[in-house]
Every structure is written in C-alpha cells, then in structure tokens.
Design a protein around this motif. Structure first.
Motif, mmCIF file in Angstrom:
data_model
loop_
_atom_site.group_PDB
_atom_site.id
_atom_site.type_symbol
_atom_site.label_atom_id
_atom_site.label_comp_id
_atom_site.label_asym_id
_atom_site.label_seq_id
_atom_site.Cartn_x
_atom_site.Cartn_y
_atom_site.Cartn_z
ATOM 1 N N PRO A 73 19.400 54.396 -36.018
ATOM 2 C CA PRO A 73 18.762 53.307 -34.895
ATOM 3 C C PRO A 73 17.634 53.781 -34.575
ATOM 4 C CG PRO A 73 20.791 54.494 -34.118
ATOM 5 C CD PRO A 73 20.482 54.779 -35.341
ATOM 6 N N GLN A 77 14.485 50.865 -35.656
ATOM 7 C CA GLN A 77 14.142 49.881 -34.626
ATOM 8 C C GLN A 77 12.628 50.500 -34.787
ATOM 9 O OE1 GLN A 77 15.857 50.130 -30.474
ATOM 10 N NE2 GLN A 77 17.263 50.957 -31.569
ATOM 11 N N ARG A 102 26.760 48.780 -37.977
ATOM 12 C CA ARG A 102 26.804 49.177 -36.477
ATOM 13 C C ARG A 102 25.749 50.292 -36.063
ATOM 14 N NH1 ARG A 102 32.872 50.756 -36.400
ATOM 15 N NH2 ARG A 102 33.768 49.306 -36.499
ATOM 16 N N TYR A 105 21.877 48.016 -35.625
ATOM 17 C CA TYR A 105 22.334 47.062 -34.835
ATOM 18 C C TYR A 105 22.914 47.926 -33.415
ATOM 19 C CZ TYR A 105 20.801 43.751 -37.802
ATOM 20 O OH TYR A 105 19.767 43.259 -38.478
ATOM 21 N N ALA A 106 22.619 49.629 -33.378
ATOM 22 C CA ALA A 106 23.272 49.905 -31.693
ATOM 23 C C ALA A 106 23.325 49.849 -30.854
ATOM 24 C CB ALA A 106 22.957 51.534 -32.277
ATOM 25 N N CYS A 107 21.910 48.534 -30.284
ATOM 26 C CA CYS A 107 20.966 48.541 -29.402
ATOM 27 C C CYS A 107 20.562 46.798 -29.764
ATOM 28 C CB CYS A 107 20.480 49.399 -28.115
ATOM 29 S SG CYS A 107 18.955 50.044 -29.537
ATOM 30 N N VAL A 108 20.180 46.457 -28.431
ATOM 31 C CA VAL A 108 19.322 45.287 -28.662
ATOM 32 C C VAL A 108 17.922 45.682 -29.063
ATOM 33 C CG1 VAL A 108 18.279 43.082 -27.110
ATOM 34 C CG2 VAL A 108 20.805 44.193 -26.845
ATOM 35 N N PHE A 109 16.982 45.076 -29.580
ATOM 36 C CA PHE A 109 15.907 45.598 -30.085
ATOM 37 C C PHE A 109 15.557 44.045 -30.492
ATOM 38 C CE2 PHE A 109 17.319 46.600 -33.788
ATOM 39 C CZ PHE A 109 16.442 46.957 -34.963
#
Length: 304
Positions: A73, A77, A102, A105-109
């Motif tokens: 992740p 990013q 997963r 795209y573990a979090c929004v960026f």
C-alpha cells in the motif's frame, strides 16, 4: 558503467526485530529496478537506504503472507505521490489477485501512477525486456508461492588483441557489433572471429518454500542467489511443517547448482546469532556466502 547490485531493505521473517525489518529487496540491474517482496515498512527503508521509488520498474511478490507484501500500500501510493512517470509492472500469484487489489487500494489516495498487474498462474517467462527474461516457478509453501529468476541473454565479448590484428578500432568496433561483420584488412571480418562467447548473467530469488524441483531450477547457474534460510538444522522438522528451508538446505542447493554468490536471508527471530546460519551453511557451501543485513549493498559478481 552499468550497476548490478542487490540492496537489502529487510531481512527478517514473520516478525521484525530491532535490527531487521520485514522483507524487501531491490535489485538494480543496469537501468532497471526490480523490487521483491516489499514487507511492512519498505517505503521508509528505501528512504533510509537512499533509493527512490522512481528507481522501481517491476514489483515481484512471491506470495501473500504479510511479511512479504504489507509494504505494497505505501509503495503504490508513493508511486503516485512522487509522480513516477514510467510504467511499473506488478507480478504476483494469480490466486491472490483479490488480495493484491485490497493492498493496492487499502485507503483513499489520488492514483496517477501507471501500475500494470501481471498475475502469475504457472511456470515460465513473465516478462521480456532489455535485461533479458524474467521467469517464475511455483514453489512448495503453505499457500501459492512463486520464485523468480532473471536470465540475461548470452552474448559475445570482444577480444582486444584480435581486434588489433585486423586493425579494427574506434567507430568500426560499434559498426561490427551492430552489423555482425565489417570489411577490414582487405577482407570481411565476422564478429565471431574477434570475440569469445559470453554467458549471460543470472539472478534468482527464492522465498518461503520446502525443497522442491523449482528451487533447483531457479538456482541453477545463478551468479547471485537470494534465498530464505528461516530455520537452523536442529529445527528442520519445523521448517518442513511450515514450508521453509534451513540454512544448510539453502546452501546445499547453492553448492549443487553452481551458484557464485549466495545470500541467505529471511531469518527467524528465534535465532539472535546469525553466525550460526553462516557456520551451518559453510559446512556444505565453500563459495561466496553473504548473511544478509538490512541496508547491505551486495554486487552481482563480475563476469569471469
């Protein structure tokens, strides 16, 4: 001058220690950077090692246990944050495609980098580029796992004495290499007459696995072999149970496969003294042995 070296970003196994991060290995091969198994903290390890994500062109994941992939992740990013302009190819076991998504795209960026997924489902070539061929082979672990092997094409090495015999020098040398032959000394001289065969270099990367045919196929003739040595010999039953190698098993593979430089890594936290790994490996391997340490830079051996 081209650079061919391995930068160790992490050398622990399941648990990091005070001195060893989770896995992470950056192979710099001329103008290409291949990042293998980025575990947790790899982004920071790269910063401390003085290497940039701009130097990563290919991401190779052997399997989806956390110590081999939890750095994905942050790495993904960072590719976008730093505006990496070139495509980055990501290789991973096809059975873990959902897991890779997963992680990616573990979090929004804001994703702007060009990351190209290449799920690996079987043995064979997964990429062909300026460095040669990148191959994958299925290993024997508790989940789907693949090892990787980089094979440079064989070539030819020019012999200065033979070039001088025919008076070939300056721009004519480049012309000979491009065309395969050139007129010199009153006749046409072929490249084969002024050169010798040069074997392409080989790099192999083998993580969590029991001994199997694929281990030997990957390691065969490697100039630099990076291989897990999670356990010591006294715990060989544990190694087999959990799908790992001992230091002596890894070293035996290297000896039987004619490896020039052996890098042992992926050390269990249960053994604080890595000298024991070296001692057990040296019982069966008399070649160039390296016990991986975080931030070590290990050159690919020069051609003979």
């Amino acid at each position: 001058m081209s650079t061919r070296e391995l930068i160790v970003l992490g050398s622990a196994s399941q648990l990091p220690t005070r001195h060893r991060n989770h896995n992470g290995y950056l192979l710099r091969w001329d103008g290409q950077g291949l990042l293998f198994d980025p575990g947790e903290g790899t982004q920071r390890q790269m910063l401390l090692a003085g290497v940039s994500v701009n130097g990563v062109h290919r991401l190779c994941i052997t399997h989806f246990h956390g110590d081999h992939c939890l750095g994905v992740p942050g790495l993904v990013q960072r590719l976008s944050v730093d505006g990496v302009a070139h495509p980055v190819w990501a290789y991973f076991p096809a059975s873990g495609r959902q897991l890779f998504t997963r992680l990616r795209y573990a979090c929004v960026f804001h994703e702007v980098a060009d990351l190209r997924e290449v799920p690996v489902s079987g043995d064979g070539a997964v990429a062909m580029a300026s460095f040669g061929v990148l191959e994958a082979r299925r290993l024997d672990h508790s989940i789907d796992a693949f090892g990787y092997r980089l094979v440079e094409p064989d070539g030819r090495r020019l012999v200065p004495e033979l070039l001088a015999r025919f008076g070939i020098e300056g721009p004519a040398v480049g012309e000979l290499q491009r065309a395969g032959s050139i007129r010199a000394g009153g006749r046409r001289v072929r490249l084969e007459e002024v050169s010798q065969p040069r074997r392409g270099q080989r790099f192999a990367f083998i993580m969590d696995t029991r001994l199997c045919d694929a281990v030997y196929a990957l390691a065969d003739g490697a100039d630099l072999l990076v291989i897990e040595a999670t356990f010591l010999s006294e715990d060989s039953e544990l190694a087999a149970r959990y799908g790992h190698l001992t230091a002596q098993q890894a070293a035996t593979v290297a000896a039987e496969c004619g490896v020039r430089r052996l890098v042992l890594t992926h050390f269990s936290q249960r053994y604080p003294d890595t000298n024991r790994y070296a001692a057990q490996a040296a019982e069966v391997f008399s070649g160039d042995l390296v016990i991986a340490e975080d931030f070590a830079r290990i050159p690919v051996p020069a051609r003979p």
